[in-house]
Design an enzyme around this catalytic site. Structure first.
Site, PDB file in Angstrom:
ATOM      1  CD  GLU A   1      -3.067  -0.978   2.182  1.00 39.02           C
ATOM      2  OE1 GLU A   1      -2.921  -0.187   3.131  1.00 39.02           O
ATOM      3  OE2 GLU A   1      -4.066  -1.715   2.057  1.00 39.02           O
TER       4      GLU A   1
ATOM      5  CD  GLU B   1      -3.559  -5.882   4.296  1.00 39.37           C
ATOM      6  OE1 GLU B   1      -2.360  -5.717   4.016  1.00 39.37           O
ATOM      7  OE2 GLU B   1      -4.219  -5.068   4.960  1.00 39.37           O
TER       8      GLU B   1
HETATM    9  C1  GAL Z   1      -4.363  -2.337   5.551  1.00 40.10           C
HETATM   10  C2  GAL Z   1      -2.881  -2.307   5.879  1.00 40.10           C
HETATM   11  C3  GAL Z   1      -2.588  -3.158   7.100  1.00 40.10           C
HETATM   12  C4  GAL Z   1      -3.556  -2.861   8.198  1.00 40.10           C
HETATM   13  C5  GAL Z   1      -4.943  -3.093   7.696  1.00 40.10           C
HETATM   14  C6  GAL Z   1      -6.024  -2.924   8.733  1.00 40.10           C
HETATM   15  O1  GAL Z   1      -4.713  -1.347   4.674  1.00 40.10           O
HETATM   16  O2  GAL Z   1      -2.152  -2.817   4.793  1.00 40.10           O
HETATM   17  O3  GAL Z   1      -1.272  -2.927   7.535  1.00 40.10           O
HETATM   18  O4  GAL Z   1      -3.384  -1.548   8.590  1.00 40.10           O
HETATM   19  O5  GAL Z   1      -5.185  -2.180   6.648  1.00 40.10           O
HETATM   20  O6  GAL Z   1      -7.272  -3.143   8.158  1.00 40.10           O
END
Ligand code: GAL
Length: 847
Positions: free
Chosen positions: A468, A545
């Site tokens: 990200e 993710e």
């Molecule tokens: C994502 C990020 C993670 C964590 C997550 C929580 O966007 O990559 O590190 O912060 O959100 O939902």
């Protein structure tokens, strides 16, 4: 002389200095090897008794004191008068004249952040409030708790003169300055990559040596809890001036028919004064220790300071392939031979397997489709913070495997060697991610280190160049993103042509850094993959993710006053419940699978609340590894064995007559729910879904009967229990190694008078440990708990607590007693448990 009386060669069968080689990889295997479960690599000693390289563990008997981030008078004079670095040898703190009698004695790995009480400062923004790092007082506003000094004295025998001697750190958080014998040696300034320094010219041979290390955790690398201090192992490595380059030995396998061809490569370095003629001998052994392949390279001239690349090949017939189900490992031993004598050697495990991403059919391992059932994970655990004993890595991998997880993403940083070793050994695939997406010298150095360090590990199926990076994805720095992405991907290919490269992108993946990626990763955003696939049919896709579901273990009501989240359908606005994301990824063959955020809870990012929550609620298991109900959703759809999970518990005193949602996760065909013996109906189980009822509460029993092909296969019951009466302890292994490092994981719960675990119990428990062990941490998985992780007491949280017991180096027994304490605990019947410590595998430890 080195003191051989205490920890050195404490175990039978080992001769004196120079007569034994036990590389660190084998140490890790030895520690994890007896963990049960999947097959593991047995100890192997290669085909010659002696290898001249030594690697000594330097973890024990350090001294520690807090320094100060802004006041030299509280920082042992560091920074006085700008004079510190003006002359070589002036750093008193790293000399025998310095008196560290007032410092604390401790062993590594060590994370001082986990020992700090959380601090609440509501005056400013998120950063002031320390929210993302879990409210630990670290940072430039907290100079008194952000800098730590470590000191250690050790002896070097006179016979070591002429060897190259390195101090090697597997990682420290975060900015370190190293001094040895009064001299400034070097710095390192990221929290996740290993680093080392050649001390050969600074050592006192035949006498005492002093190391002092200033570790400054004022700056962090991420937006999550990261710990502070020397949180990984430290080693002293002694080598001949003619030696192998660090992480240069590589085995790359290709499989055709029934034969694996191994491309063997390494680098010989000559730090001596004269040219030598060096040849190489490689031998490959299988898990039983049988030599299955052998190769040599002819002697070649290696001039001083002119490293030479050497390549050869070998073949293994009928190779045993590495896979999650059968994680077969081979061991490569490579020796540098000069004039008939071995001058250096190293030995490391590797696996033979193929891994490929296909744009139409997803991920393939060894030619067979395999959906990635992954979780993202940070590195901290209850009780110990970021300083995990090696065994805890296998414990955590085992917890994830229990729900069918077959891959982990090391979000968002280079993992520790022991985590990767556990995945290699236990059959967990990995997506290894570097911390900084950057083509700067430091970004590239981090990437290089990660790829070189782990490119022999069969568990690693994918490199990630970052997570990200909004500016490099789209917008102002999009073009820079293209160039940075291309540089990083190119470097990975150069160092490791066998693996594909990706990044975790939160966006449409249409521009910026995504252009260069071999495989496209989507973070969240189920709206993008279908359109992207249509537009780019030749690009393979997976979920880098997903989810970010949230739940408080054992809680069934979302209550902002208590900072709890219900365990049925909690999820952040940008995320998806397990059911939502897996229905999407699980039902499209062209998607390779994905990584749920997160496997384990972690400190920091206490979403969706802030203070007093100090840890996240994203975990499928809590900070201790105790499953939340979501765990069983995954177990149902990620494993083939029949599974059925019924929730919530049935202790709802005060809610009589009120409707309670009752859910079941199962991979069976249908579930019938009975309430106090009366059927509430049968429900068919939707693919990737769950079944649910509403039940007006009265004490008693709810029972789920899961059927397949009309037959009851599994039954699950939840009964209203009486009050807590008796403590109970359980341990993951009844015998651990007496090496001062191995751990036993103790689970504490309480039973009612009929012996039923009480799911809502919050009794406070004190631990008494005696014999050959010590308590190194406690936890209970409550994201809102501010109880100490280090004191020998803890409240249960929804019926459970954890204690981590570490062996000493004595063979014997450890007795663990649990005693109820205070208003909620004093009426409980105490209990105890014994863990045995057995003679440990041989290793070299600096006394
Ligand atoms: C994502 C990020 C993670 C964590 C997550 C929580 O966007 O990559 O590190 O912060 O959100 O939902």
């Amino acid at each position: 002389m080195v003191d051989t009386t205490r920890r050195t060669f404490i175990f039978a069968g080992i001769g004196l200095a120079g007569s034994c080689l036990l590389p660190r990889t084998l140490l890790a295997e030895a520690i994890g090897g007896a963990t049960g479960g999947k097959p593991s690599l047995p100890l192997q000693h290669g085909d010659t008794p002696v290898a001249p390289r030594e690697q000594w563990l330097l973890d024990f008997d350090w001294r520690f004191a807090f320094g100060n981030g802004c006041d030299p008078t509280k920082d042992f004079g560091y920074g006085f008068g700008q004079g510190d670095f003006s002359k070589t040898g002036d750093f008193k703190i790293a000399t025998t004249d310095f008196d560290d009698a007032g410092w604390h004695a401790l062993d590594l790995p060590h994370d001082w952040a986990v020992e700090l009480a959380p601090v609440h400062d509501d005056s400013g923004d998120d950063d002031t409030r320390l929210t993302s790092h879990g409210y630990k007082p670290l940072g430039r506003r907290y100079p008194a708790t952000s800098v730590g000094w470590y000191r250690r004295t050790f002896e070097i025998p006179a016979s070591d003169r002429g060897r190259r001697i390195w101090i090697e750190f597997d990682g420290a958080m975060r900015d370190i300055v190293l001094f040895v014998n009064g001299c400034f040696i070097g710095r390192h300034d990221d929290g996740y990559t290993p680093f080392r320094f050649d001390l050969s010219d600074f050592l006192n041979y035949g006498g005492k040596n002093v190391i002092a290390l200033r570790v400054d955790a004022s700056f962090g690398d991420g937006w999550f809890y990261e710990g502070a201090g020397i949180y990984r192992h430290v080693w002293l490595t002694k080598m001949d001036p003619v030696h192998l380059g660090r992480w240069e030995s590589v085995v790359r396998s290709t499989v055709e028919g029934d034969v694996a061809t191994l491309a063997l490569a390494t680098l010989i370095e000559n730090e001596g004064e004269h040219a030598v003629h060096a040849s190489l001998e490689w031998s490959i052994t299988d898990a039983s220790g049988r030599v299955v392949a052998h190769a040599t390279t002819p002697a070649q001239a290696i001039a001083p300071n002119t490293p030479a690349n050497c390549q050869t090949t070998a073949h293994v017939d009928a190779p045993q392939l590495w896979s999650p189900d059968e994680p077969h490992l081979y061991t490569a031993l490579v020796k540098v031979i000069v004039d008939g004598a071995t001058r250096d050697a190293e030995q490391f495990p590797f696996g033979v397997r193929t891994a490929a991403f296909d744009p139409d059919r997803g991920f393939f391992l060894n030619g067979k489709p395999l959906k990635i059932q992954g979780t993202c994970n940070h590195q901290d655990h209850a009780g110990v913070g970021a300083a995990l004993p090696d065994r805890l890595q296998s414990f955590r991998v085992g917890v994830l495997q229990g729900m069918g997880c077959n891959a982990v993403r090391t979000s968002h940083n280079m993992p520790t060697p022991e985590w990767v070793a556990a995945c290699d050994r236990m059959g967990m695939m990995m997506m290894c991610e570097t911390r900084h997406m950057s083509a700067s010298p430091s970004g590239m150095q981090q990437l290089d280190t990660m790829v070189k360090r782990y490119r022999n590990s069969p568990s690693v199926i994918l490199w990630s160049i970052g997570n990200e990076e909004w500016r490099l994805q789209k917008g102002a720095l999009e073009q820079q993103g293209e160039r940075i992405g291309a540089a990083m991907v190119g470097r990975c290919h150069e160092l490791d042509p066998t693996r594909v490269v990706s990044a975790a992108v939160n966006g449409d993946n249409e521009q910026g850094v995504s252009d260069a990626l071999d495989v496209i990763g989507f973070n969240y955003n189920l709206k993008y993959p279908d359109a992207f696939h249509k537009e780019h049919p030749r690009r393979a896709i997976y979920g880098s993710e997903t989810s970010s579901a949230i739940a408080t273990r054992g809680e069934y009501v979302t209550d902002p006053k208590k900072n709890t989240v219900n365990s049925y359908d909690g999820v952040v606005p940008w995320g998806e419940t397990p059911e939502q994301w897996w229905s999407f990824y699980g039902s499209r063959d062209w998607l390779a699978g994905g990584f749920a955020w997160t496997g384990f809870d972690y400190r920091g990012e206490p979403t969706p609340y802030g203070w007093p929550s100090v840890s996240s609620q994203f975990g499928i298991v809590d900070l201790c590894g105790f499953p939340k109900d979501y765990y069983y959703y995954y177990k149902a759809w990620w494993t083939k064995t029949p599974s059925l999970h019924l929730f919530p518990h049935w202790n709802w005193s005060g809610k009589e007559g009120q409707e309670i949602a009752v859910w079941a996760y199962t991979n069976l065909d249908e579930v019938e729910l009975l309430f106090n013996g009366r059927s509430l109906g049968i429900q068919q189980v939707p693919r990737f879904g769950h079944v649910q009822w509403k039940v007006a509460y009265a004490p008693g029993v709810i029972e789920a009967r899961g059927r397949r092909n009309g037959k009851v296969v599994l039954v699950e019951r939840r009964e209203t229990t009486g009050p807590a009466r008796k403590l109970r302890l359980a341990v993951d292994r009844a015998e651990i190694a007496a090496d001062g490092q191995d751990v036993a994981m103790i689970t504490v719960d309480v039973l009612d008078e009929h012996g039923r675990p009480v799911p809502t119990a919050d009794n406070k428990v004190t631990f008494r440990i005696s014999g050959a062990g010590r308590l190194i941490g406690v936890g209970n998985g409550d994201p809102n708990s501010h109880e100490s992780d280090k004191e020998p007491r803890r409240s249960l949280f929804n019926g459970l607590a954890q204690a981590i017991i570490q062996s000493t180096d004595s063979v014997g027994t450890i007795r663990i007693e649990a005693i109820g304490e205070g208003a909620t605990g004093s009426s409980l019947v105490p209990t105890s448990l014994t863990v045995t410590t057995r003679k440990a595998a041989p290793r070299l430890v600096v006394a």
